[in-house]
Design a protein around this motif. Structure first.
Motif, PDB file in Angstrom:
ATOM      1  N   VAL A   1       0.851  -1.188   0.000  1.00  0.00           N
ATOM      2  CA  VAL A   1       0.000   0.000   0.000  1.00  0.00           C
ATOM      3  C   VAL A   1       0.888   1.239   0.000  1.00  0.00           C
ATOM      4  O   VAL A   1       2.042   1.203   0.442  1.00  0.00           O
ATOM      5  CB  VAL A   1      -0.954   0.033   1.212  1.00  0.00           C
ATOM      6  CG1 VAL A   1      -1.820  -1.215   1.249  1.00  0.00           C
ATOM      7  CG2 VAL A   1      -0.183   0.192   2.510  1.00  0.00           C
ATOM      8  N   GLY A   2       0.336   2.333  -0.521  1.00  0.00           N
ATOM      9  CA  GLY A   2       1.024   3.612  -0.483  1.00  0.00           C
ATOM     10  C   GLY A   2       0.280   4.560   0.433  1.00  0.00           C
ATOM     11  O   GLY A   2      -0.895   4.345   0.758  1.00  0.00           O
ATOM     12  N   PHE A   3       0.948   5.609   0.859  1.00  0.00           N
ATOM     13  CA  PHE A   3       0.337   6.592   1.739  1.00  0.00           C
ATOM     14  C   PHE A   3       0.441   7.979   1.111  1.00  0.00           C
ATOM     15  O   PHE A   3       1.449   8.325   0.488  1.00  0.00           O
ATOM     16  CB  PHE A   3       1.016   6.595   3.111  1.00  0.00           C
ATOM     17  CG  PHE A   3       0.729   5.368   3.924  1.00  0.00           C
ATOM     18  CD1 PHE A   3      -0.406   5.293   4.713  1.00  0.00           C
ATOM     19  CD2 PHE A   3       1.577   4.272   3.879  1.00  0.00           C
ATOM     20  CE1 PHE A   3      -0.688   4.151   5.457  1.00  0.00           C
ATOM     21  CE2 PHE A   3       1.310   3.131   4.618  1.00  0.00           C
ATOM     22  CZ  PHE A   3       0.171   3.063   5.403  1.00  0.00           C
ATOM     23  N   CYS A   4      -0.617   8.750   1.277  1.00  0.00           N
ATOM     24  CA  CYS A   4      -0.655  10.143   0.835  1.00  0.00           C
ATOM     25  C   CYS A   4      -0.999  10.988   2.051  1.00  0.00           C
ATOM     26  O   CYS A   4      -2.132  10.947   2.535  1.00  0.00           O
ATOM     27  CB  CYS A   4      -1.678  10.334  -0.283  1.00  0.00           C
ATOM     28  SG  CYS A   4      -1.883  12.059  -0.795  1.00  0.00           S
ATOM     29  N   LEU A   5      -0.035  11.727   2.556  1.00  0.00           N
ATOM     30  CA  LEU A   5      -0.240  12.586   3.711  1.00  0.00           C
ATOM     31  C   LEU A   5      -0.642  13.973   3.226  1.00  0.00           C
ATOM     32  O   LEU A   5       0.099  14.611   2.479  1.00  0.00           O
ATOM     33  CB  LEU A   5       1.034  12.683   4.547  1.00  0.00           C
ATOM     34  CG  LEU A   5       1.631  11.359   5.047  1.00  0.00           C
ATOM     35  CD1 LEU A   5       2.931  11.640   5.797  1.00  0.00           C
ATOM     36  CD2 LEU A   5       0.640  10.612   5.931  1.00  0.00           C
ATOM     37  N   ILE A   6      -1.816  14.431   3.639  1.00  0.00           N
ATOM     38  CA  ILE A   6      -2.233  15.799   3.375  1.00  0.00           C
ATOM     39  C   ILE A   6      -2.096  16.531   4.699  1.00  0.00           C
ATOM     40  O   ILE A   6      -2.865  16.305   5.630  1.00  0.00           O
ATOM     41  CB  ILE A   6      -3.661  15.854   2.824  1.00  0.00           C
ATOM     42  CG1 ILE A   6      -3.744  15.027   1.526  1.00  0.00           C
ATOM     43  CG2 ILE A   6      -4.076  17.294   2.559  1.00  0.00           C
ATOM     44  CD1 ILE A   6      -5.128  14.998   0.912  1.00  0.00           C
ATOM     45  N   MET A   7      -1.092  17.392   4.792  1.00  0.00           N
ATOM     46  CA  MET A   7      -0.633  17.907   6.070  1.00  0.00           C
ATOM     47  C   MET A   7      -1.056  19.354   6.285  1.00  0.00           C
ATOM     48  O   MET A   7      -1.012  20.181   5.362  1.00  0.00           O
ATOM     49  CB  MET A   7       0.900  17.815   6.148  1.00  0.00           C
ATOM     50  CG  MET A   7       1.450  16.434   5.782  1.00  0.00           C
ATOM     51  SD  MET A   7       3.257  16.309   5.888  1.00  0.00           S
ATOM     52  CE  MET A   7       3.480  16.148   7.662  1.00  0.00           C
ATOM     53  N   HIS A   8      -1.466  19.652   7.509  1.00  0.00           N
ATOM     54  CA  HIS A   8      -1.654  21.038   7.893  1.00  0.00           C
ATOM     55  C   HIS A   8      -0.304  21.743   7.779  1.00  0.00           C
ATOM     56  O   HIS A   8       0.757  21.132   7.980  1.00  0.00           O
ATOM     57  CB  HIS A   8      -2.191  21.128   9.323  1.00  0.00           C
ATOM     58  CG  HIS A   8      -2.582  22.505   9.720  1.00  0.00           C
ATOM     59  ND1 HIS A   8      -1.704  23.389  10.302  1.00  0.00           N
ATOM     60  CD2 HIS A   8      -3.767  23.165   9.614  1.00  0.00           C
ATOM     61  CE1 HIS A   8      -2.323  24.533  10.543  1.00  0.00           C
ATOM     62  NE2 HIS A   8      -3.581  24.418  10.141  1.00  0.00           N
TER      63      HIS A   8
END
Length: 282
Positions: free
Chosen positions: A71-78
């Motif tokens: 699996v891959g991860f996509c971090l949408i960060m403040h």
């Protein structure tokens, strides 16, 4: 309890000084470069390792397990998260190559983020509680990869209050199913205050997702790295030594093939003197 290593594949372990910056490290550098004034807060005077942001005597750079995952991860960060030494999204990027990171904005979506989400190789899920799903938005409780696609788990990396706002004000996420974690795990995150124990920090969300994907060994090792990171951060803040007998340190040592003794264990490779980091320590 020993980790299940049978489902793990070890990728090349690059020395910290030789490996390319990962997605969160690049965001951090971009934010520091674009800043017009110093980012100062409690803990700003502590001299930290530029790699892991811990005090030099508590550096965890050499304890990073490089893990292969399906699996891959996509971090949408403040916007502030990449700068914080307490941020745990960075731990995911430390260990899992297929980790992408973007800063969230209410008024403008990064074109590279939209391109990633539209890439046909990925099957995106938004990891968030089901009760917040928008009208008509599908909800999933499991990860079921489609043929020819790799699951991409989108995690909103922020405080809980910020994450709810980000979810509500990101209509471009509405087309993707919400992956609702059914976990009884209570958060072990001791670095920032949380109003509710059941709110997991970012890396705990990732380990729960890995377990859901059937990658228990990978999840266990990422959890162990989180434990070592937490111990190192508390040692940095309190100016005391790290816990040599930490069970997670021993498991990581076994996996990395090194001694778990702090005095004889893995040391960070030679690198320039630690930078002065203006760190936010809530």
């Amino acid at each position: 309890m020993p980790c299940g290593h049978h489902d793990l594949h070890l990728t090349q372990r690059f020395p910290v000084s030789a490996k390319s910056p990962h997605a969160v490290e690049r965001l951090r550098a971009e934010l520091k470069s674009a800043s017009t004034r110093p980012f100062k807060a409690r803990g700003a005077k502590l001299r930290r390792c530029p790699g892991c942001l811990q005090a030099a005597h508590a550096c965890v750079c050499a304890w990073r397990p490089m893990l292969d995952s399906k699996v891959g991860f996509c971090l949408i960060m403040h916007a502030m998260e990449p700068l914080k030494p307490t941020n745990t999204g960075r731990l995911i990027a430390d260990c899992i190559t297929d980790t992408h990171a973007f800063v969230w904005s209410r008024t403008r979506v990064d074109p590279a983020l939209l391109e990633l989400l539209a890439d046909p190789q990925w099957q995106p899920y938004v990891v968030f509680p089901a009760e917040y799903a928008h009208n008509g938005q599908p909800v999933a409780t499991g990860i079921e990869p489609r043929e020819g696609k790799q699951p991409l788990l989108i995690i909103l990396d922020a405080t809980w209050t910020q994450a709810r706002k980000m979810f509500r004000k990101s209509p471009w996420l509405d087309e993707f199913p919400v992956l609702s974690l059914q976990t009884e795990q209570l958060s072990r995150y001791r670095l920032r205050r949380s109003t509710r124990e059941e709110h997991l920090c970012t890396v705990e969300v990732a380990t729960a997702c890995l377990g859901l994907a059937g990658e228990d060994g990978t999840a266990n090792l990422l959890n162990d790295y989180f434990d070592v990171f937490t111990d190192a951060y508390l040692a940095s803040r309190g100016n005391w030594g790290v816990t040599a007998e930490l069970p997670s340190r021993q498991r990581l040592a076994n996996y990395l093939g090194v001694s778990a003794e702090v005095s004889d264990g893995p040391q960070a490779p030679a690198a320039p003197a630690p930078e002065h980091v203006d760190a936010l320590d809530k």
